[in-house]
Design a protein around this motif. Structure first.
Motif, PDB file in Angstrom:
ATOM      1  N   TRP A  18       0.703  -1.195   0.018  1.00  0.00           N
ATOM      2  CA  TRP A  18      -0.012   0.119  -0.026  1.00  0.00           C
ATOM      3  C   TRP A  18       0.727   1.263   0.053  1.00  0.00           C
ATOM      4  O   TRP A  18       0.267   2.406  -0.050  1.00  0.00           O
ATOM      5  CB  TRP A  18      -1.182   0.156   1.157  1.00  0.00           C
ATOM      6  N   THR A  19       2.259   1.090   0.241  1.00  0.00           N
ATOM      7  CA  THR A  19       2.893   2.406  -0.094  1.00  0.00           C
ATOM      8  C   THR A  19       2.765   2.978  -1.243  1.00  0.00           C
ATOM      9  O   THR A  19       2.777   2.666  -2.490  1.00  0.00           O
ATOM     10  CB  THR A  19       4.455   1.961   0.257  1.00  0.00           C
ATOM     11  N   LYS A  20       2.427   4.348  -1.158  1.00  0.00           N
ATOM     12  CA  LYS A  20       2.163   5.198  -2.486  1.00  0.00           C
ATOM     13  C   LYS A  20       3.349   6.012  -2.511  1.00  0.00           C
ATOM     14  O   LYS A  20       4.437   6.344  -1.981  1.00  0.00           O
ATOM     15  CB  LYS A  20       1.075   6.364  -2.175  1.00  0.00           C
ATOM     16  N   PRO A  21       3.448   6.325  -4.053  1.00  0.00           N
ATOM     17  CA  PRO A  21       4.699   6.938  -4.237  1.00  0.00           C
ATOM     18  C   PRO A  21       5.181   8.146  -3.690  1.00  0.00           C
ATOM     19  O   PRO A  21       6.213   8.565  -3.428  1.00  0.00           O
ATOM     20  CB  PRO A  21       4.517   7.418  -5.878  1.00  0.00           C
ATOM     21  N   SER A  22       4.034   8.807  -3.296  1.00  0.00           N
ATOM     22  CA  SER A  22       4.171  10.194  -2.605  1.00  0.00           C
ATOM     23  C   SER A  22       5.194   9.872  -0.970  1.00  0.00           C
ATOM     24  O   SER A  22       5.647  10.765  -0.449  1.00  0.00           O
ATOM     25  CB  SER A  22       2.836  11.028  -2.233  1.00  0.00           C
ATOM     26  N   GLN A  23       5.009   8.682  -0.777  1.00  0.00           N
ATOM     27  CA  GLN A  23       5.658   8.397   0.469  1.00  0.00           C
ATOM     28  C   GLN A  23       6.861   7.854   0.573  1.00  0.00           C
ATOM     29  O   GLN A  23       7.671   7.605   1.447  1.00  0.00           O
ATOM     30  CB  GLN A  23       4.725   7.055   1.235  1.00  0.00           C
ATOM     31  N   ASP A  24       7.663   7.780  -0.702  1.00  0.00           N
ATOM     32  CA  ASP A  24       8.937   7.644  -0.688  1.00  0.00           C
ATOM     33  C   ASP A  24       9.954   8.788  -0.391  1.00  0.00           C
ATOM     34  O   ASP A  24      10.970   8.309  -0.061  1.00  0.00           O
ATOM     35  CB  ASP A  24       9.391   7.613  -2.534  1.00  0.00           C
ATOM     36  N   ASP A  25       9.238   9.871   0.007  1.00  0.00           N
ATOM     37  CA  ASP A  25      10.462  10.939   0.838  1.00  0.00           C
ATOM     38  C   ASP A  25      10.508  10.540   2.153  1.00  0.00           C
ATOM     39  O   ASP A  25       9.556  10.743   2.802  1.00  0.00           O
ATOM     40  CB  ASP A  25       9.685  12.240   0.584  1.00  0.00           C
ATOM     41  N   PRO A  26      11.903  10.356   2.547  1.00  0.00           N
ATOM     42  CA  PRO A  26      12.084   9.983   3.924  1.00  0.00           C
ATOM     43  C   PRO A  26      11.683  11.031   4.857  1.00  0.00           C
ATOM     44  O   PRO A  26      11.500  11.015   6.040  1.00  0.00           O
ATOM     45  CB  PRO A  26      13.329   9.535   4.070  1.00  0.00           C
ATOM     46  N   GLU A  27      11.850  12.620   4.371  1.00  0.00           N
ATOM     47  CA  GLU A  27      11.472  13.548   5.104  1.00  0.00           C
ATOM     48  C   GLU A  27       9.956  14.018   5.374  1.00  0.00           C
ATOM     49  O   GLU A  27       9.668  14.558   5.909  1.00  0.00           O
ATOM     50  CB  GLU A  27      12.036  14.709   4.659  1.00  0.00           C
ATOM     51  N   ALA A  28       9.374  13.079   4.514  1.00  0.00           N
ATOM     52  CA  ALA A  28       7.771  13.229   4.602  1.00  0.00           C
ATOM     53  C   ALA A  28       7.202  13.081   5.944  1.00  0.00           C
ATOM     54  O   ALA A  28       7.438  11.850   6.554  1.00  0.00           O
ATOM     55  CB  ALA A  28       7.180  12.425   3.589  1.00  0.00           C
ATOM     56  N   ARG A  29       6.168  13.480   6.631  1.00  0.00           N
ATOM     57  CA  ARG A  29       5.765  13.196   7.758  1.00  0.00           C
ATOM     58  C   ARG A  29       4.119  13.613   7.699  1.00  0.00           C
ATOM     59  O   ARG A  29       3.316  14.273   6.804  1.00  0.00           O
ATOM     60  CB  ARG A  29       5.856  14.326   8.917  1.00  0.00           C
ATOM     61  N   PRO A  30       3.379  12.308   8.052  1.00  0.00           N
ATOM     62  CA  PRO A  30       1.886  12.541   7.847  1.00  0.00           C
ATOM     63  C   PRO A  30       1.191  13.833   8.835  1.00  0.00           C
ATOM     64  O   PRO A  30       1.981  14.265   9.722  1.00  0.00           O
ATOM     65  CB  PRO A  30       1.455  11.190   9.020  1.00  0.00           C
ATOM     66  N   GLY A  31      -0.046  13.864   8.778  1.00  0.00           N
ATOM     67  CA  GLY A  31      -0.784  15.189   9.256  1.00  0.00           C
ATOM     68  C   GLY A  31      -0.533  15.018  10.902  1.00  0.00           C
ATOM     69  O   GLY A  31      -0.380  13.952  11.341  1.00  0.00           O
ATOM     70  N   ILE A  32      -0.997  15.996  11.587  1.00  0.00           N
ATOM     71  CA  ILE A  32      -1.117  15.944  13.024  1.00  0.00           C
ATOM     72  C   ILE A  32      -2.143  14.953  13.407  1.00  0.00           C
ATOM     73  O   ILE A  32      -1.826  14.000  14.367  1.00  0.00           O
ATOM     74  CB  ILE A  32      -1.538  17.401  13.645  1.00  0.00           C
ATOM     75  N   LEU A  33      -3.410  14.766  12.895  1.00  0.00           N
ATOM     76  CA  LEU A  33      -4.266  13.685  13.284  1.00  0.00           C
ATOM     77  C   LEU A  33      -3.808  12.377  13.133  1.00  0.00           C
ATOM     78  O   LEU A  33      -3.931  11.639  14.113  1.00  0.00           O
ATOM     79  CB  LEU A  33      -5.531  13.918  12.461  1.00  0.00           C
ATOM     80  N   ALA A  34      -3.225  11.997  11.829  1.00  0.00           N
ATOM     81  CA  ALA A  34      -2.515  10.812  11.778  1.00  0.00           C
ATOM     82  C   ALA A  34      -1.336  10.590  12.638  1.00  0.00           C
ATOM     83  O   ALA A  34      -1.124   9.165  13.009  1.00  0.00           O
ATOM     84  CB  ALA A  34      -2.023  10.823  10.218  1.00  0.00           C
ATOM     85  N   ARG A  35      -0.632  11.531  13.072  1.00  0.00           N
ATOM     86  CA  ARG A  35       0.313  11.076  14.118  1.00  0.00           C
ATOM     87  C   ARG A  35      -0.054  10.866  15.496  1.00  0.00           C
ATOM     88  O   ARG A  35       0.552  10.192  16.254  1.00  0.00           O
ATOM     89  CB  ARG A  35       1.507  12.576  13.950  1.00  0.00           C
ATOM     90  N   ILE A  36      -1.288  11.547  15.782  1.00  0.00           N
ATOM     91  CA  ILE A  36      -1.789  11.538  17.253  1.00  0.00           C
ATOM     92  C   ILE A  36      -2.346  10.071  17.236  1.00  0.00           C
ATOM     93  O   ILE A  36      -2.144   9.132  18.142  1.00  0.00           O
ATOM     94  CB  ILE A  36      -2.932  12.392  17.387  1.00  0.00           C
ATOM     95  N   LEU A  37      -3.056   9.566  15.943  1.00  0.00           N
ATOM     96  CA  LEU A  37      -3.924   8.070  16.102  1.00  0.00           C
ATOM     97  C   LEU A  37      -2.664   7.017  16.190  1.00  0.00           C
ATOM     98  O   LEU A  37      -2.640   6.013  16.678  1.00  0.00           O
ATOM     99  CB  LEU A  37      -4.569   8.098  14.782  1.00  0.00           C
ATOM    100  N   ASN A  38      -1.677   7.419  15.145  1.00  0.00           N
ATOM    101  CA  ASN A  38      -0.396   6.443  15.278  1.00  0.00           C
ATOM    102  C   ASN A  38       0.274   6.428  16.597  1.00  0.00           C
ATOM    103  O   ASN A  38       0.962   5.301  16.744  1.00  0.00           O
ATOM    104  CB  ASN A  38       0.434   6.966  13.990  1.00  0.00           C
ATOM    105  N   PHE A  39       0.232   7.328  17.364  1.00  0.00           N
ATOM    106  CA  PHE A  39       1.017   7.295  18.443  1.00  0.00           C
ATOM    107  C   PHE A  39       0.292   6.117  19.261  1.00  0.00           C
ATOM    108  O   PHE A  39       1.227   5.479  20.200  1.00  0.00           O
ATOM    109  CB  PHE A  39       1.019   8.701  19.350  1.00  0.00           C
ATOM    110  N   PHE A  40      -0.683   5.828  19.377  1.00  0.00           N
ATOM    111  CA  PHE A  40      -1.437   4.821  20.087  1.00  0.00           C
ATOM    112  C   PHE A  40      -1.330   3.397  19.754  1.00  0.00           C
ATOM    113  O   PHE A  40      -1.821   2.693  20.429  1.00  0.00           O
ATOM    114  CB  PHE A  40      -2.855   5.353  20.736  1.00  0.00           C
ATOM    115  N   SER A  41      -0.544   3.215  18.594  1.00  0.00           N
ATOM    116  CA  SER A  41      -0.523   1.918  18.158  1.00  0.00           C
ATOM    117  C   SER A  41       0.657   1.279  18.776  1.00  0.00           C
ATOM    118  O   SER A  41       1.635   1.621  19.253  1.00  0.00           O
ATOM    119  CB  SER A  41       0.136   2.067  16.522  1.00  0.00           C
ATOM    120  N   PHE A  42       0.236  -0.083  19.119  1.00  0.00           N
ATOM    121  CA  PHE A  42       1.069  -0.823  19.848  1.00  0.00           C
ATOM    122  C   PHE A  42       1.712  -1.905  19.174  1.00  0.00           C
ATOM    123  O   PHE A  42       3.088  -1.991  19.295  1.00  0.00           O
ATOM    124  CB  PHE A  42       0.297  -1.603  20.940  1.00  0.00           C
TER     125      PHE A  42
END
Length: 379
Positions: A18-42
């Motif tokens: 599922w990795t999209k071409p736009s995610q190829d940039d190692p410096e890219a970061r998800p949005g704030i909401l995605a980062r908050i949701l991902n933070f609680f992943s175990f």
């Protein structure tokens, strides 16, 4: 497969497919909401492919791995069966966990130690790719993908789930095609120069590690690899070129992963035991011993420890202190604290001593001529 392994497997497969071409940039970061949701992943972390275009290029152009075939390796061979990676378990002293793809062509290794994956990404990756492009028969293990978590998560912080995974060729590919009895005849050796000081192994009384850990710390190959002179020269010259770039990157503690299996398995199990994926080379596909008894494979593994990393410098100081306090004398460097040039010399010396070739008289190298001929039946 347990609950934790299944969720980690799902994370890896999601990143592969599922990795999209736009995610190829190692410096890219998800949005704030995605980062908050991902933070609680175990366990089920959101992973992405690191520098996906670069790895695709060396897969396709350098190693001759077709992209469709590569992707199919991660799918279940049965359409009615759930696609999962195959958990292999903890195979290393570092605490890494391993999976194989359903067809066993590729091995997925977790990188739980931050300094290892950081060293590979920031310092070794570009020299590694350049070396692979110029040396298509290189025996450095072929790393086909690097998966990473782009945000902080509870799972990664607590160590519940690895934040980085490395996909690499499986040098044992073909073993699973043998019968169960013949699979047990395959032998593997993770070889490092054994004359270094290993506190986990060498400290009396088992103070630093239990016997179960010591047993897998360092392997010993109590035999000789018996090949022709040309085959030995090919192996030593290629390992010399490969270890040179590791030395230049200040890497230490890498190992020679040696595999051997009886040569008669080729005729007993199938017409041909399949070889690791991609463009072949003799020591990767298998070299038959001079006596026709064994088939050998060999690659270099675990070249992710930098001599100048903070961890190595800290351990160097601890070993010196330990020697002074415990014995008052020098027990020598550890493999992870020695210099990169010394480690390379000992590594190549280990291989040189391990491989046996016939001399000009047809005797195995190192064999002493009997001073007087022996009569038949004489001991």
């Amino acid at each position: 497969m347990g609950y934790r392994d299944r969720l980690i497997s799902t994370s890896i497969l999601r990143a592969i497919f599922w990795t999209k071409p736009s995610q190829d940039d190692p410096e890219a970061r998800p949005g704030i909401l995605a980062r908050i949701l991902n933070f609680f992943s175990f366990f089920n972390l959101t992973l992405a492919r690191y520098r996906a275009a670069l790895f695709r290029k060396i897969r396709n152009e350098t190693w001759g791995i077709e992209e469709e075939e590569y992707a199919e390796s991660f799918r279940s061979p049965s359409k009615n069966k759930r696609t999962d990676l195959v958990a292999v378990g903890d195979l290393g002293y570092s605490g890494s966990t391993f999976f194989t793809t359903p067809n066993s062509k590729y091995l997925i290794k977790s990188l739980p130690r931050q300094f290892e994956q950081s060293f590979f990404r920031k310092r070794l990756l570009d020299p590694y790719v350049e070396h692979m492009e110029l040396n298509q028969d290189s025996l450095l293990v072929r790393i086909t993908d690097l998966l990473y978590c782009r945000t902080y998560t509870i799972g990664a912080i607590t160590g519940a789930a690895p934040s980085h995974h490395m996909v690499m060729e499986n040098i044992l590919y073909g073993k699973s095609s043998c019968s169960k009895h013949h699979q047990q005849q395959w032998e593997t050796y993770d070889l490092k120069p054994n004359d270094y000081f290993y506190p986990e192994r060498d400290v009396a009384g088992g103070m630093l590690a239990p016997e179960s850990v010591k047993e897998r710390l360092i392997d010993e190959f109590n035999d000789k690899v018996r090949v022709t002179i040309d085959q030995k020269e090919e192996l030593i010259s290629q390992l010399s070129r490969d270890s040179k770039i590791l030395q230049e990157s200040n890497a230490v503690d890498y190992s020679l992963f040696l595999v051997r299996y009886p040569a008669d398995l080729v005729s007993s199990d199938s017409d041909k035991i399949p070889t690791p994926p991609g463009r072949g080379s003799s020591w990767r596909n298998g070299v038959v011993s001079r006596d026709g008894r064994w088939v050998y494979r060999a690659i270099i593994l675990d070249f992710f420890w930098a001599k100048d990393a903070l961890q190595a410098q800290t351990l160097t100081g601890l070993v010196k202190l330990f020697n002074f306090v415990k014995w008052g004398k020098d027990h020598g460097p550890m493999s992870i604290t020695t210099t990169s040039d010394e480690y390379r010399q000992r590594f190549l010396g280990m291989v040189e001593n391990m491989v046996e070739v016939p001399d000009s008289a047809g005797r195995p190298s190192g064999e002493v001529r009997s001073p007087t001929p022996q009569r038949f039946g004489e001991v």
